[in-house]
Design a protein around this motif. Sequence first.
Motif, mmCIF file in Angstrom:
data_model
loop_
_atom_site.group_PDB
_atom_site.id
_atom_site.type_symbol
_atom_site.label_atom_id
_atom_site.label_comp_id
_atom_site.label_asym_id
_atom_site.label_seq_id
_atom_site.Cartn_x
_atom_site.Cartn_y
_atom_site.Cartn_z
ATOM 1 N N ARG A 1 11.034 35.556 15.918
ATOM 2 C CA ARG A 1 10.507 36.298 17.183
ATOM 3 C C ARG A 1 9.193 36.770 17.068
ATOM 4 N N ARG A 2 8.608 37.624 15.938
ATOM 5 C CA ARG A 2 7.165 37.970 15.964
ATOM 6 C C ARG A 2 6.212 36.668 15.965
ATOM 7 N N SER A 3 6.515 35.777 15.269
ATOM 8 C CA SER A 3 5.562 34.419 15.195
ATOM 9 C C SER A 3 5.739 33.916 16.515
ATOM 10 N N HIS A 4 6.833 33.670 16.988
ATOM 11 C CA HIS A 4 6.988 32.999 18.308
ATOM 12 C C HIS A 4 6.139 33.609 19.350
ATOM 13 N N GLY A 5 6.307 35.130 19.575
ATOM 14 C CA GLY A 5 5.530 35.784 20.222
ATOM 15 C C GLY A 5 4.085 35.650 20.227
ATOM 16 N N TYR A 6 3.543 35.782 18.992
ATOM 17 C CA TYR A 6 2.252 35.371 18.565
ATOM 18 C C TYR A 6 1.580 34.225 19.007
ATOM 19 N N TYR A 7 2.330 33.241 18.839
ATOM 20 C CA TYR A 7 1.880 31.826 19.170
ATOM 21 C C TYR A 7 1.789 31.460 20.607
ATOM 22 N N ALA A 8 2.929 32.166 21.357
ATOM 23 C CA ALA A 8 3.215 32.120 22.858
ATOM 24 C C ALA A 8 1.822 32.761 23.395
ATOM 25 N N ARG B 1 -3.209 42.188 8.081
ATOM 26 C CA ARG B 1 -2.187 43.026 7.329
ATOM 27 C C ARG B 1 -0.991 42.837 8.371
ATOM 28 N N ILE B 2 0.017 42.142 7.877
ATOM 29 C CA ILE B 2 1.356 42.142 8.587
ATOM 30 C C ILE B 2 2.322 43.118 8.323
ATOM 31 N N ARG B 3 2.694 44.242 9.204
ATOM 32 C CA ARG B 3 3.574 45.212 9.045
ATOM 33 C C ARG B 3 4.706 44.451 8.741
ATOM 34 N N PRO B 4 5.265 44.723 7.506
ATOM 35 C CA PRO B 4 6.996 44.181 6.926
ATOM 36 C C PRO B 4 7.759 44.780 8.135
ATOM 37 N N ILE B 5 8.865 43.853 8.402
ATOM 38 C CA ILE B 5 9.715 44.245 8.870
ATOM 39 C C ILE B 5 10.939 44.869 7.784
ATOM 40 N N GLU B 6 11.374 45.923 8.238
ATOM 41 C CA GLU B 6 12.155 46.711 7.001
ATOM 42 C C GLU B 6 13.650 46.505 7.822
ATOM 43 N N ASN C 1 -2.029 31.558 8.839
ATOM 44 C CA ASN C 1 -1.705 31.464 7.583
ATOM 45 C C ASN C 1 -1.043 32.645 7.084
ATOM 46 N N ALA C 2 -1.391 33.876 7.628
ATOM 47 C CA ALA C 2 -0.429 35.192 6.957
ATOM 48 C C ALA C 2 0.951 35.178 7.307
ATOM 49 N N LEU C 3 1.118 35.299 8.616
ATOM 50 C CA LEU C 3 2.461 34.899 9.198
ATOM 51 C C LEU C 3 3.216 34.168 8.508
ATOM 52 N N GLU C 4 2.881 32.716 8.499
ATOM 53 C CA GLU C 4 3.716 31.624 7.815
ATOM 54 C C GLU C 4 3.876 31.848 6.358
ATOM 55 N N SER C 5 2.783 32.325 5.836
ATOM 56 C CA SER C 5 3.028 32.972 4.165
ATOM 57 C C SER C 5 4.036 33.911 4.003
ATOM 58 N N GLU C 6 4.343 34.901 4.657
ATOM 59 C CA GLU C 6 5.074 35.738 4.651
ATOM 60 C C GLU C 6 6.575 35.442 4.928
#
Length: 149
Positions: free
Chosen positions: A104-111, A69-74, A12-17
């Motif tokens: 890339r971040r969400s793909h890695g997490y889901y993998a 808490r998802i660290r923002p990508i700056e 939910n956090a990854l996809e909402s961001e």
Amino acid sequence: MHDSDMFLASVNALESEAAWHYQRAAQRALDAGDAELEAFFLNLAELARMEAHEALSGKQLPVAVNLPRIRPIEIERPRTAVKVESDEVLDLHLALERALDLKRRSHGYYAMMAILAPDPDLRKMARAFEHDDAAHLGEIERWIARLTA
């Protein structure tokens, strides 16, 4: 708190961001006059919202579950005295780079979760999200190539 609750909260956090970013990127594309890229970002935003909703599928997480808490990508606009590209093109490129980082971040997490999730249904969900993200990664890379060609 169960591992499955934390997984669902993370999805939910990854996809909402991601949805929030894609919505902003769509506005940048509209401002730059690129209706096709705007539609692409709007589609990504809608898919991210759907995945966030699907993860919870109406389930209320226990009050004890805090969304991670998802660290923002700056991504900052480079400071240069010489303008090589217009601000609009640079903004679109940065929006696509941010989208690529998010995917890339969400793909890695889901993998990772497709292997490690404690529940077979969660592993199945993670594999489906991983598969979708892999396709989206390719689409974003094609947009970057197209924009920089």
